[in-house]
Design a protein around this motif. Structure first.
Motif, PDB file in Angstrom:
ATOM      1  N   PHE A 153       0.822  -1.209   0.000  1.00  0.00           N
ATOM      2  CA  PHE A 153       0.000   0.000   0.000  1.00  0.00           C
ATOM      3  C   PHE A 153       0.860   1.265   0.000  1.00  0.00           C
ATOM      4  N   THR A 154       1.987   1.219   0.681  1.00  0.00           N
ATOM      5  CA  THR A 154       2.878   2.379   0.679  1.00  0.00           C
ATOM      6  C   THR A 154       3.436   2.631  -0.714  1.00  0.00           C
ATOM      7  N   ALA A 155       3.860   1.567  -1.381  1.00  0.00           N
ATOM      8  CA  ALA A 155       4.373   1.710  -2.750  1.00  0.00           C
ATOM      9  C   ALA A 155       3.291   2.214  -3.688  1.00  0.00           C
ATOM     10  N   ALA A 156       2.038   1.836  -3.426  1.00  0.00           N
ATOM     11  CA  ALA A 156       0.934   2.292  -4.274  1.00  0.00           C
ATOM     12  C   ALA A 156       0.794   3.806  -4.219  1.00  0.00           C
ATOM     13  N   MET A 157       1.042   4.407  -3.053  1.00  0.00           N
ATOM     14  CA  MET A 157       0.945   5.858  -2.918  1.00  0.00           C
ATOM     15  C   MET A 157       2.269   6.565  -3.240  1.00  0.00           C
ATOM     16  N   ARG A 158       3.377   5.833  -3.124  1.00  0.00           N
ATOM     17  CA  ARG A 158       4.700   6.434  -3.319  1.00  0.00           C
ATOM     18  C   ARG A 158       5.148   6.407  -4.772  1.00  0.00           C
ATOM     19  N   ASP A 159       4.884   5.310  -5.466  1.00  0.00           N
ATOM     20  CA  ASP A 159       5.401   5.139  -6.825  1.00  0.00           C
ATOM     21  C   ASP A 159       4.917   6.202  -7.814  1.00  0.00           C
ATOM     22  N   PRO A 160       3.649   6.628  -7.757  1.00  0.00           N
ATOM     23  CA  PRO A 160       3.243   7.677  -8.714  1.00  0.00           C
ATOM     24  C   PRO A 160       4.073   8.943  -8.614  1.00  0.00           C
ATOM     25  N   VAL A 161       4.576   9.256  -7.402  1.00  0.00           N
ATOM     26  CA  VAL A 161       5.380  10.459  -7.211  1.00  0.00           C
ATOM     27  C   VAL A 161       6.845  10.216  -7.563  1.00  0.00           C
ATOM     28  N   LEU A 162       7.379   9.067  -7.138  1.00  0.00           N
ATOM     29  CA  LEU A 162       8.805   8.801  -7.336  1.00  0.00           C
ATOM     30  C   LEU A 162       9.127   8.283  -8.727  1.00  0.00           C
ATOM     31  N   THR A 163       8.352   7.324  -9.201  1.00  0.00           N
ATOM     32  CA  THR A 163       8.670   6.681 -10.485  1.00  0.00           C
ATOM     33  C   THR A 163       7.649   6.974 -11.585  1.00  0.00           C
ATOM     34  N   GLY A 164       6.479   7.489 -11.208  1.00  0.00           N
ATOM     35  CA  GLY A 164       5.441   7.748 -12.199  1.00  0.00           C
ATOM     36  C   GLY A 164       4.572   6.549 -12.503  1.00  0.00           C
ATOM     37  N   SER A 165       4.873   5.386 -11.902  1.00  0.00           N
ATOM     38  CA  SER A 165       4.088   4.183 -12.143  1.00  0.00           C
ATOM     39  C   SER A 165       2.876   4.162 -11.216  1.00  0.00           C
ATOM     40  N   THR A 166       1.726   3.839 -11.779  1.00  0.00           N
ATOM     41  CA  THR A 166       0.497   3.768 -10.976  1.00  0.00           C
ATOM     42  C   THR A 166      -0.103   2.358 -10.993  1.00  0.00           C
ATOM     43  N   SER A 167       0.687   1.360 -11.354  1.00  0.00           N
ATOM     44  CA  SER A 167       0.155   0.000 -11.455  1.00  0.00           C
ATOM     45  C   SER A 167      -0.347  -0.506 -10.099  1.00  0.00           C
ATOM     46  N   LEU A 168       0.443  -0.282  -9.039  1.00  0.00           N
ATOM     47  CA  LEU A 168       0.015  -0.724  -7.712  1.00  0.00           C
ATOM     48  C   LEU A 168      -1.162   0.103  -7.206  1.00  0.00           C
ATOM     49  N   LEU A 169      -1.153   1.396  -7.483  1.00  0.00           N
ATOM     50  CA  LEU A 169      -2.271   2.247  -7.078  1.00  0.00           C
ATOM     51  C   LEU A 169      -3.560   1.787  -7.738  1.00  0.00           C
ATOM     52  N   ARG A 170      -3.487   1.445  -9.021  1.00  0.00           N
ATOM     53  CA  ARG A 170      -4.685   0.966  -9.713  1.00  0.00           C
ATOM     54  C   ARG A 170      -5.137  -0.384  -9.174  1.00  0.00           C
ATOM     55  N   ALA A 171      -4.178  -1.209  -8.748  1.00  0.00           N
ATOM     56  CA  ALA A 171      -4.539  -2.497  -8.136  1.00  0.00           C
ATOM     57  C   ALA A 171      -5.278  -2.281  -6.820  1.00  0.00           C
ATOM     58  N   VAL A 172      -4.827  -1.299  -6.029  1.00  0.00           N
ATOM     59  CA  VAL A 172      -5.498  -0.972  -4.766  1.00  0.00           C
ATOM     60  C   VAL A 172      -6.914  -0.465  -5.038  1.00  0.00           C
ATOM     61  N   ILE A 173      -7.067   0.375  -6.054  1.00  0.00           N
ATOM     62  CA  ILE A 173      -8.396   0.907  -6.397  1.00  0.00           C
ATOM     63  C   ILE A 173      -9.338  -0.221  -6.803  1.00  0.00           C
ATOM     64  N   ILE A 174      -8.839  -1.157  -7.605  1.00  0.00           N
ATOM     65  CA  ILE A 174      -9.668  -2.297  -8.014  1.00  0.00           C
ATOM     66  C   ILE A 174     -10.052  -3.137  -6.800  1.00  0.00           C
ATOM     67  N   ALA A 175      -9.092  -3.343  -5.889  1.00  0.00           N
ATOM     68  CA  ALA A 175      -9.384  -4.130  -4.682  1.00  0.00           C
ATOM     69  C   ALA A 175     -10.464  -3.452  -3.838  1.00  0.00           C
ATOM     70  N   ILE A 176     -10.392  -2.126  -3.710  1.00  0.00           N
ATOM     71  CA  ILE A 176     -11.402  -1.395  -2.937  1.00  0.00           C
ATOM     72  C   ILE A 176     -12.758  -1.482  -3.620  1.00  0.00           C
ATOM     73  N   ALA A 177     -12.768  -1.395  -4.955  1.00  0.00           N
ATOM     74  CA  ALA A 177     -14.028  -1.488  -5.691  1.00  0.00           C
ATOM     75  C   ALA A 177     -14.677  -2.860  -5.517  1.00  0.00           C
ATOM     76  N   VAL A 178     -13.861  -3.918  -5.595  1.00  0.00           N
ATOM     77  CA  VAL A 178     -14.398  -5.275  -5.397  1.00  0.00           C
ATOM     78  C   VAL A 178     -14.925  -5.435  -3.977  1.00  0.00           C
ATOM     79  N   ALA A 179     -14.164  -4.928  -2.993  1.00  0.00           N
ATOM     80  CA  ALA A 179     -14.615  -4.998  -1.600  1.00  0.00           C
ATOM     81  C   ALA A 179     -15.894  -4.194  -1.400  1.00  0.00           C
ATOM     82  N   THR A 180     -16.011  -3.061  -2.087  1.00  0.00           N
ATOM     83  CA  THR A 180     -17.227  -2.242  -1.979  1.00  0.00           C
ATOM     84  C   THR A 180     -18.447  -3.017  -2.439  1.00  0.00           C
ATOM     85  N   VAL A 181     -18.325  -3.705  -3.564  1.00  0.00           N
ATOM     86  CA  VAL A 181     -19.449  -4.489  -4.083  1.00  0.00           C
ATOM     87  C   VAL A 181     -19.806  -5.619  -3.120  1.00  0.00           C
ATOM     88  N   GLY A 182     -18.796  -6.348  -2.648  1.00  0.00           N
ATOM     89  CA  GLY A 182     -19.049  -7.487  -1.772  1.00  0.00           C
ATOM     90  C   GLY A 182     -19.650  -7.095  -0.434  1.00  0.00           C
TER      91      GLY A 182
END
Length: 225
Positions: free
Chosen positions: A71-100
């Protein structure tokens, strides 16, 4: 002119160290698997749910390690490396949890039963805790899940972080009574379906997550361009 050049190349090749041969760790993996199975059988003899939790923990740890999920890398990587792959994975996980969880809670609501789940108060304690945890996670190089994953990979820094993670948790538990009486007790517990209604709360949260996902995707392509 070619002879000195060829002799120089041959000397460079002879002085270069051979590439280190990778160790075959298949034997270690089989040994760990056998120990895990034996320990699972031992837990099953004590109590069946313990073995189920053991298998779930192993499976979850394997997925966590292979996906490098943090989760830390998900918030850190967009600023440090520009990658949002982990952030998007966290968003998908929250969306799935929201539905369930929404399905479970709405079913209880329509049946006239108490709505399951803890609705925690939100206040200044949330802000303070988030800032402290965020600072610690950045210094340690990972969140709780990322720290545990790297401890399993024998990262010394994360082993130290885990020790202080436990110390901090113990300190927080010791002072939780004071925090609850002075900060948490007066904070409001907001349940969005009670405030906005079930349709607006459910679809509004999904739309908000979709918007954040789109922004993250845009940020990723923007950095890559």
């Amino acid at each position: 002119m070619d002879q000195p050049e060829n002799s120089l190349k041959s000397r460079i090749k002879s002085s270069a160290k051979p590439a280190a041969k990778k160790k075959n760790q298949l034997g270690y993996g089989i040994a760990v698997l056998i120990i895990a199975v034996i320990f699972g059988i031992f837990l099953a003899n004590i109590k069946a749910p313990l073995a189920v939790r053991w298998m779930f923990g192993l499976a979850f740890g394997f997925v966590l390690q292979r996906s490098r999920f943090c989760f830390t890398a998900a918030m850190r990587d967009p600023v440090l490396t520009g990658s949002t792959s982990l952030l998007r994975a966290v968003i998908i996980a929250i969306a799935v949890a929201t539905v369930g969880f929404s399905a479970i809670q709405f079913a209880a609501f329509t049946a006239g039963k108490p709505i399951p789940g803890n609705i925690s108060p939100v206040g200044i304690h949330t802000l303070i805790g988030g800032i402290l945890f965020g600072i610690g996670a950045v210094i340690a190089g990972g969140c709780a899940s990322g720290t545990l994953m790297r401890v399993g990979e024998a990262y010394t820094m994360n082993m130290i972080a885990l020790v202080f993670f436990i110390v901090g948790s113990a300190f927080g538990a010791y002072n939780f009574g004071w925090a609850k009486a002075n900060l948490i007790k007066s904070a409001p517990a907001i349940f969005l379906p009670d405030v906005l209604g079930w349709p607006v709360a459910f679809f509004g949260q999904l739309l908000m997550l979709f918007a954040i996902y789109w922004l993250a995707l845009w940020w990723d392509y923007r950095k890559a361009a």
